[in-house]
Design a protein around this motif. Structure first.
Motif, PDB file in Angstrom:
ATOM      1  N   ILE A 261      47.857 -40.020 -45.504  1.00  0.00           N
ATOM      2  CA  ILE A 261      48.078 -39.820 -44.068  1.00  0.00           C
ATOM      3  C   ILE A 261      49.474 -40.300 -43.670  1.00  0.00           C
ATOM      4  CG2 ILE A 261      47.352 -40.556 -41.760  1.00  0.00           C
ATOM      5  CD1 ILE A 261      44.474 -40.712 -42.926  1.00  0.00           C
ATOM      6  N   VAL A 262      49.836 -41.510 -44.120  1.00  0.00           N
ATOM      7  CA  VAL A 262      51.160 -42.047 -43.804  1.00  0.00           C
ATOM      8  C   VAL A 262      52.255 -41.167 -44.407  1.00  0.00           C
ATOM      9  CG1 VAL A 262      52.729 -44.003 -44.137  1.00  0.00           C
ATOM     10  CG2 VAL A 262      50.326 -44.410 -43.584  1.00  0.00           C
ATOM     11  N   MET A 263      52.045 -40.742 -45.644  1.00  0.00           N
ATOM     12  CA  MET A 263      53.048 -39.918 -46.307  1.00  0.00           C
ATOM     13  C   MET A 263      53.232 -38.585 -45.601  1.00  0.00           C
ATOM     14  SD  MET A 263      53.327 -38.793 -50.315  1.00  0.00           S
ATOM     15  CE  MET A 263      53.467 -40.493 -50.863  1.00  0.00           C
ATOM     16  N   ASN A 264      52.127 -37.950 -45.169  1.00  0.00           N
ATOM     17  CA  ASN A 264      52.236 -36.687 -44.432  1.00  0.00           C
ATOM     18  C   ASN A 264      53.086 -36.845 -43.184  1.00  0.00           C
ATOM     19  OD1 ASN A 264      50.663 -35.312 -46.263  1.00  0.00           O
ATOM     20  ND2 ASN A 264      48.792 -35.405 -45.046  1.00  0.00           N
ATOM     21  N   LEU A 282      55.782 -30.982 -46.633  1.00  0.00           N
ATOM     22  CA  LEU A 282      54.328 -31.071 -46.549  1.00  0.00           C
ATOM     23  C   LEU A 282      53.660 -30.201 -47.602  1.00  0.00           C
ATOM     24  CD1 LEU A 282      53.235 -31.067 -42.785  1.00  0.00           C
ATOM     25  CD2 LEU A 282      52.772 -32.813 -44.494  1.00  0.00           C
ATOM     26  N   ALA A 283      54.133 -28.954 -47.727  1.00  0.00           N
ATOM     27  CA  ALA A 283      53.540 -28.027 -48.688  1.00  0.00           C
ATOM     28  C   ALA A 283      53.774 -28.494 -50.120  1.00  0.00           C
ATOM     29  CB  ALA A 283      54.111 -26.624 -48.485  1.00  0.00           C
ATOM     30  N   CYS A 284      55.003 -28.916 -50.416  1.00  0.00           N
ATOM     31  CA  CYS A 284      55.343 -29.350 -51.780  1.00  0.00           C
ATOM     32  C   CYS A 284      54.587 -30.609 -52.178  1.00  0.00           C
ATOM     33  CB  CYS A 284      56.845 -29.599 -51.890  1.00  0.00           C
ATOM     34  SG  CYS A 284      57.850 -28.115 -51.706  1.00  0.00           S
ATOM     35  N   ALA A 285      54.555 -31.575 -51.280  1.00  0.00           N
ATOM     36  CA  ALA A 285      53.856 -32.830 -51.579  1.00  0.00           C
ATOM     37  C   ALA A 285      52.374 -32.576 -51.796  1.00  0.00           C
ATOM     38  CB  ALA A 285      54.063 -33.828 -50.443  1.00  0.00           C
ATOM     39  N   ILE A 372      61.139 -37.083 -59.752  1.00  0.00           N
ATOM     40  CA  ILE A 372      61.382 -38.465 -59.331  1.00  0.00           C
ATOM     41  C   ILE A 372      60.078 -39.190 -59.045  1.00  0.00           C
ATOM     42  CG2 ILE A 372      62.445 -39.944 -57.581  1.00  0.00           C
ATOM     43  CD1 ILE A 372      64.588 -37.735 -57.230  1.00  0.00           C
ATOM     44  N   TYR A 373      59.224 -38.610 -58.205  1.00  0.00           N
ATOM     45  CA  TYR A 373      57.994 -39.277 -57.775  1.00  0.00           C
ATOM     46  C   TYR A 373      57.060 -39.551 -58.955  1.00  0.00           C
ATOM     47  CZ  TYR A 373      54.003 -40.391 -54.778  1.00  0.00           C
ATOM     48  OH  TYR A 373      52.950 -41.027 -54.153  1.00  0.00           O
ATOM     49  N   MET A 374      57.041 -38.651 -59.938  1.00  0.00           N
ATOM     50  CA  MET A 374      56.132 -38.777 -61.074  1.00  0.00           C
ATOM     51  C   MET A 374      56.814 -39.331 -62.324  1.00  0.00           C
ATOM     52  SD  MET A 374      53.456 -37.652 -59.567  1.00  0.00           S
ATOM     53  CE  MET A 374      52.282 -37.454 -60.891  1.00  0.00           C
ATOM     54  N   PHE A 375      57.945 -39.997 -62.157  1.00  0.00           N
ATOM     55  CA  PHE A 375      58.751 -40.415 -63.306  1.00  0.00           C
ATOM     56  C   PHE A 375      58.037 -41.426 -64.202  1.00  0.00           C
ATOM     57  CE2 PHE A 375      62.084 -43.029 -65.353  1.00  0.00           C
ATOM     58  CZ  PHE A 375      62.700 -42.028 -66.081  1.00  0.00           C
ATOM     59  N   LEU A 376      57.234 -42.314 -63.618  1.00  0.00           N
ATOM     60  CA  LEU A 376      56.546 -43.330 -64.423  1.00  0.00           C
ATOM     61  C   LEU A 376      55.057 -43.022 -64.599  1.00  0.00           C
ATOM     62  CD1 LEU A 376      58.171 -46.774 -63.600  1.00  0.00           C
ATOM     63  CD2 LEU A 376      58.331 -45.408 -65.665  1.00  0.00           C
ATOM     64  N   THR A 377      54.745 -41.737 -64.630  1.00  0.00           N
ATOM     65  CA  THR A 377      53.375 -41.315 -64.918  1.00  0.00           C
ATOM     66  C   THR A 377      52.859 -41.943 -66.204  1.00  0.00           C
ATOM     67  OG1 THR A 377      53.716 -39.206 -63.800  1.00  0.00           O
ATOM     68  CG2 THR A 377      51.931 -39.280 -65.400  1.00  0.00           C
ATOM     69  N   VAL A 378      53.774 -42.225 -67.131  1.00  0.00           N
ATOM     70  CA  VAL A 378      53.396 -42.728 -68.448  1.00  0.00           C
ATOM     71  C   VAL A 378      52.604 -44.040 -68.390  1.00  0.00           C
ATOM     72  CG1 VAL A 378      55.517 -44.044 -68.843  1.00  0.00           C
ATOM     73  CG2 VAL A 378      54.301 -43.053 -70.788  1.00  0.00           C
ATOM     74  N   VAL A 379      52.722 -44.819 -67.298  1.00  0.00           N
ATOM     75  CA  VAL A 379      51.964 -46.080 -67.202  1.00  0.00           C
ATOM     76  C   VAL A 379      50.770 -45.973 -66.247  1.00  0.00           C
ATOM     77  CG1 VAL A 379      54.012 -47.463 -67.726  1.00  0.00           C
ATOM     78  CG2 VAL A 379      53.423 -47.012 -65.329  1.00  0.00           C
ATOM     79  N   ASN A 380      50.518 -44.776 -65.734  1.00  0.00           N
ATOM     80  CA  ASN A 380      49.489 -44.632 -64.699  1.00  0.00           C
ATOM     81  C   ASN A 380      48.054 -44.684 -65.214  1.00  0.00           C
ATOM     82  OD1 ASN A 380      51.303 -44.549 -62.658  1.00  0.00           O
ATOM     83  ND2 ASN A 380      51.070 -42.388 -62.166  1.00  0.00           N
ATOM     84  N   GLY A 381      47.886 -44.743 -66.529  1.00  0.00           N
ATOM     85  CA  GLY A 381      46.534 -44.839 -67.066  1.00  0.00           C
ATOM     86  C   GLY A 381      45.975 -46.247 -67.051  1.00  0.00           C
ATOM     87  N   LEU A 420      63.682 -45.304 -44.343  1.00  0.00           N
ATOM     88  CA  LEU A 420      64.585 -45.846 -43.318  1.00  0.00           C
ATOM     89  C   LEU A 420      66.011 -45.948 -43.855  1.00  0.00           C
ATOM     90  CD1 LEU A 420      62.336 -48.760 -41.950  1.00  0.00           C
ATOM     91  CD2 LEU A 420      62.836 -46.579 -40.807  1.00  0.00           C
ATOM     92  N   ILE A 421      66.111 -46.142 -45.181  1.00  0.00           N
ATOM     93  CA  ILE A 421      67.418 -46.304 -45.819  1.00  0.00           C
ATOM     94  C   ILE A 421      67.905 -45.004 -46.446  1.00  0.00           C
ATOM     95  CG2 ILE A 421      68.687 -47.601 -47.587  1.00  0.00           C
ATOM     96  CD1 ILE A 421      66.358 -49.707 -47.369  1.00  0.00           C
ATOM     97  N   MET A 422      66.986 -44.257 -47.076  1.00  0.00           N
ATOM     98  CA  MET A 422      67.368 -43.105 -47.892  1.00  0.00           C
ATOM     99  C   MET A 422      66.917 -41.761 -47.325  1.00  0.00           C
ATOM    100  SD  MET A 422      66.110 -44.893 -51.449  1.00  0.00           S
ATOM    101  CE  MET A 422      66.677 -43.578 -52.516  1.00  0.00           C
ATOM    102  N   GLY A 423      66.272 -41.761 -46.166  1.00  0.00           N
ATOM    103  CA  GLY A 423      65.757 -40.508 -45.635  1.00  0.00           C
ATOM    104  C   GLY A 423      64.559 -40.035 -46.448  1.00  0.00           C
ATOM    105  N   ILE A 424      64.373 -38.729 -46.524  1.00  0.00           N
ATOM    106  CA  ILE A 424      63.197 -38.189 -47.200  1.00  0.00           C
ATOM    107  C   ILE A 424      63.181 -38.502 -48.690  1.00  0.00           C
ATOM    108  CG2 ILE A 424      64.100 -35.890 -47.786  1.00  0.00           C
ATOM    109  CD1 ILE A 424      61.329 -34.856 -46.675  1.00  0.00           C
ATOM    110  N   ASP A 425      64.349 -38.743 -49.292  1.00  0.00           N
ATOM    111  CA  ASP A 425      64.401 -39.122 -50.707  1.00  0.00           C
ATOM    112  C   ASP A 425      63.692 -40.450 -50.972  1.00  0.00           C
ATOM    113  OD1 ASP A 425      65.797 -36.856 -51.198  1.00  0.00           O
ATOM    114  OD2 ASP A 425      67.677 -37.830 -51.770  1.00  0.00           O
ATOM    115  N   GLY A 426      63.575 -41.291 -49.937  1.00  0.00           N
ATOM    116  CA  GLY A 426      62.937 -42.587 -50.102  1.00  0.00           C
ATOM    117  C   GLY A 426      61.485 -42.473 -50.531  1.00  0.00           C
ATOM    118  N   VAL A 427      60.793 -41.405 -50.058  1.00  0.00           N
ATOM    119  CA  VAL A 427      59.404 -41.188 -50.450  1.00  0.00           C
ATOM    120  C   VAL A 427      59.321 -40.952 -51.958  1.00  0.00           C
ATOM    121  CG1 VAL A 427      57.381 -39.716 -50.175  1.00  0.00           C
ATOM    122  CG2 VAL A 427      58.808 -40.240 -48.196  1.00  0.00           C
ATOM    123  N   MET A 428      60.272 -40.190 -52.487  1.00  0.00           N
ATOM    124  CA  MET A 428      60.267 -39.864 -53.917  1.00  0.00           C
ATOM    125  C   MET A 428      60.433 -41.112 -54.776  1.00  0.00           C
ATOM    126  SD  MET A 428      62.725 -36.506 -53.923  1.00  0.00           S
ATOM    127  CE  MET A 428      62.795 -35.370 -52.540  1.00  0.00           C
TER     128      MET A 428
END
Length: 464
Positions: A261-264, A282-285, A372-381, A420-428
Motif C-alpha cells: 500500500i505504501v509503495m503504491n 504502478l503497472a511495472c511494480a 535493482i530492486y531484485m538484486f539481492l534475491t540470492v539471500v531471500n530464501g 525523499l533523497i533519490m526520487g522514484i529510484d529510491g524505491v528500487m
C-alpha cells in the motif's frame, strides 16, 4: 487391521529427512505456485486484453489478496503447527480440538472480510493508491473477487491442516484443480465473451470455490484424528495458541500488505513527478511483485513443507532430525534463490513482455526496477525458512520477529526515506538493502538456535 495401521510408527518420525522434505515440500511448492498463478494468470490475460491500466488495477487490488493469505496462514499454519506438535506428543484429542477451532475461526474471518470489503470498497482502493484512471478497473475486479475471499481463505487454511495430517498430495490437488479452471476460464471470459476485468474476476472465484469444495471433503476424512461437534467449539486456550503459532506467517503477509500500500502511493506520487508518470511505475511494480511471488512461492513451499516434519520431531524430542531438516531446507532455498537471481538479472525485458506490450519508456523503467530492486534475491530464501522454523518448534515470538524483519523493520522505512533523497529510484534501492539486513539478522538467530539444538542432541544421547 485398522488398529495396526493406527499404532504403526508415524513416517514423520522415522523416514529419512531428505525423502520427507521432498514428499512434503513439492506438494507445498505446487500449492503455493497455484496461489501465485491465480494472480499471475489474471495479470497476463488482463495485460493482453485490457492493457496497462488493467495491470495497474490488479496491483491496486493486490493488498486484499495478501490480506486473505494473511488470515489463511494465521489460522491454517497456527492450527497445523499445534496439530503437529500435539500429534508428535501422542495427544490426538488435543490435535482434533486445534483442528476444529481453526476451522471455526476460518469461517468467521472469511465472511467478515467479504462484508468489510463490499461495504468500504471504493475508499479502500483509493487508500491503496488508485489513480483516477485506474480506479474503475480496480472496482470492477475487486467487487467480484471479494465474493471468493471466504473460499480462498478456507481452502488455503484447510490445505495446511491436510498437509499436517500427512496428505501433501491431496493438499496439492485441491489447489491445482482451481488454478487449472481459472487458467481455462480466463481467456474464454476475457476475450471470448469480452468481459475484461469482470471476466478475469469470475474465472478466479470459480476456481477458488471448486478448490474449496475439494478441501472441505477432506475435513470429514482425517487420517489421524476424528472431528466431533466439541472439536469446533471455540476455547480460549486453543484460540490463543493458534494465534501465537500462526502469527509469524500472518504478520509476514500483513507486512507485505502494508508495504504494498505504501509503495503504491509512493510510486504514484513520485512517478507523477518523473518522466514516467503515475501509471507506468504502478503497472511495472505490480508485474514485478507478481513475478517475485512465483519465486517466493517456491521458497515458502519449502519452508511450509518442513513444518509437519519439524513440528512432529520437535514434539517427539528427536532434535537431530529437526536440525537436519532445517539445514536441508535452507540449502535448497539458497540454491533456488541463486537461479532466480540469474533470471531476474539476465531476462527482465523478456519476463515483462509476457504481461503485454508497452512503450519503450515502460520497458526501460521495468528493466531498471527489476535489476535493482531484485538484486539481492540470492539471500531471500533465508528469512521465510527460518521464520517458519521457529514457528514450527513453538517459538512464536522469534517466528514473528523473523517474519517482520525485511518488510517492516527495514523495507518500509527505506521506501519512505530514500525517495525523499533519490526520487522514484529510491524505491528500487530500498529492496536490496532490506534483503541484506534481513538475511544478517535471521542468520544470527538461526546460528544461536542450531547451537541450542546441538546441545539438546548431546543431552539426549547422554540420557540414553
Amino acid at each position: 487391521m485398522k488398529a495396526e495401521v493406527q499404532n504403526a510408527p508415524n513416517p514423520l518420525g522415522v523416514q529419512k529427512e531428505s525423502k520427507l522434505l521432498v514428499n512434503f515440500a513439492i506438494p507445498c511448492i505446487i500449492s503455493m505456485l497455484v496461489t501465485a498463478l491465480y494472480n499471475i494468470v489474471d495479470q497476463i490475460f488482463i495485460g493482453q486484453g485490457v492493457g496497462m491500466l488493467g495491470n495497474a488495477a490488479t496491483n491496486i487490488a493486490f493488498p486484499l489478496s495478501t490480506t486473505c493469505t494473511a488470515i489463511a496462514l494465521l489460522l491454517g499454519i497456527g492450527g497445523a503447527s499445534n496439530y503437529s506438535l500435539k500429534l508428535g506428543a501422542g495427544e490426538k484429542e488435543e490435535a482434533a480440538r486445534y483442528s476444529g477451532n481453526a476451522l471455526t475461526l476460518i469461517t468467521i474471518f472469511g465472511v467478515a472480510l467479504f462484508v468489510v470489503v463490499e461495504l468500504f470498497l471504493t475508499p479502500m482502493l483509493k487508500g491503496f493508491g488508485a489513480t483516477k484512471d485506474v480506479l474503475p478497473y480496480a472496482e470492477t475486479y475487486t467487487r467480484i473477487t471479494a465474493i471468493g475471499f471466504p473460499f480462498l481463505i478456507a481452502n488455503t487454511a484447510i490445505s495446511k491442516q491436510i498437509l499436517a495430517d500427512g496428505s501433501p498430495r491431496y493438499s496439492m490437488m485441491s489447489m491445482l484443480v482451481g488454478a487449472v479452471i481459472n487458467t481455462i476460464l480466463d481467456p474464454i471470459l476475457i476475450f471470448g465473451f469480452g468481459m475484461g476485468m469482470a471476466g478475469a474476476a469470475l474465472a478466479t472465484i470459480t476456481g477458488q470455490i471448486i478448490s474449496f469444495s475439494i478441501s472441505l471433503r477432506y475435513v470429514f476424512h482425517f487420517k489421524n484424528i476424528r472431528l466431533t461437534k466439541d472439536s469446533f467449539r471455540l476455547g480460549g486456550r486453543y484460540v490463543k495458541n493458534i494465534g501465537a503459532l500462526g502469527a509469524s506467517a500472518c504478520f509476514n503477509q500483513i507486512a507485505m500488505t502494508i508495504v504494498q500500500i505504501v509503495m503504491n502511493n509512493v510510486l504514484s506520487y513520485y512517478g507523477a513527478k518523473s518522466m514516467y508518470g503515475g501509471e507506468i511505475p504502478l503497472a511495472c511494480a505490480g508485474i514485478i511483485t507478481k513475478v517475485n511471488m512465483v519465486f517466493m512461492a517456491i521458497i515458502i513451499g519449502i519452508s511450509q513443507g518442513t513444518q509437519p516434519i519439524v513440528g512432529f520431531n520437535y514434539g517427539a524430542k528427536k532434535y537431530g532430525r529437526v536440525r537436519k531438516t532445517y539445514l536441508l531446507a535452507v540449502g535448497a532455498a539458497t540454491v533456488l534463490s541463486f537461479v532466480a537471481f540469474i533470471c531476474f538479472q539476465v531476462f527482465p525485458r523478456q519476463i515483462i513482455s509476457i504481461f503485454g506490450a508497452g512503450s519503450e519508456l515502460y520497458f526501460r523503467f521495468s528493466e531498471r526496477y527489476f535489476r535493482i530492486y531484485m538484486f539481492l534475491t540470492v539471500v531471500n530464501g533465508i528469512q521465510p525458512v527460518t521464520s517458519n522454523f521457529f514457528t514450527s518448534i513453538g517459538k512464536s515470538t522469534l517466528g514473528i520477529f523473523m517474519s517482520l524483519t525485511r518488510q517492516i523493520l527495514f523495507l518500509l522505512p527505506l521506501i519512505i526515506i530514500f525517495p525523499l533523497i533519490m526520487g522514484i529510484d529510491g524505491v528500487m534501492y530500498a529492496g536490496p538493502i532490506a534483503d541484506a539486513a534481513a538475511a544478517i539478522v535471521c542468520g544470527y538467530f538461526m546460528i544461536r538456535e542450531l547451537k541450542e539444538l546441538t546441545h539438546k542432541i548431546k543431552e539426549s544421547k547422554e540420557a540414553e
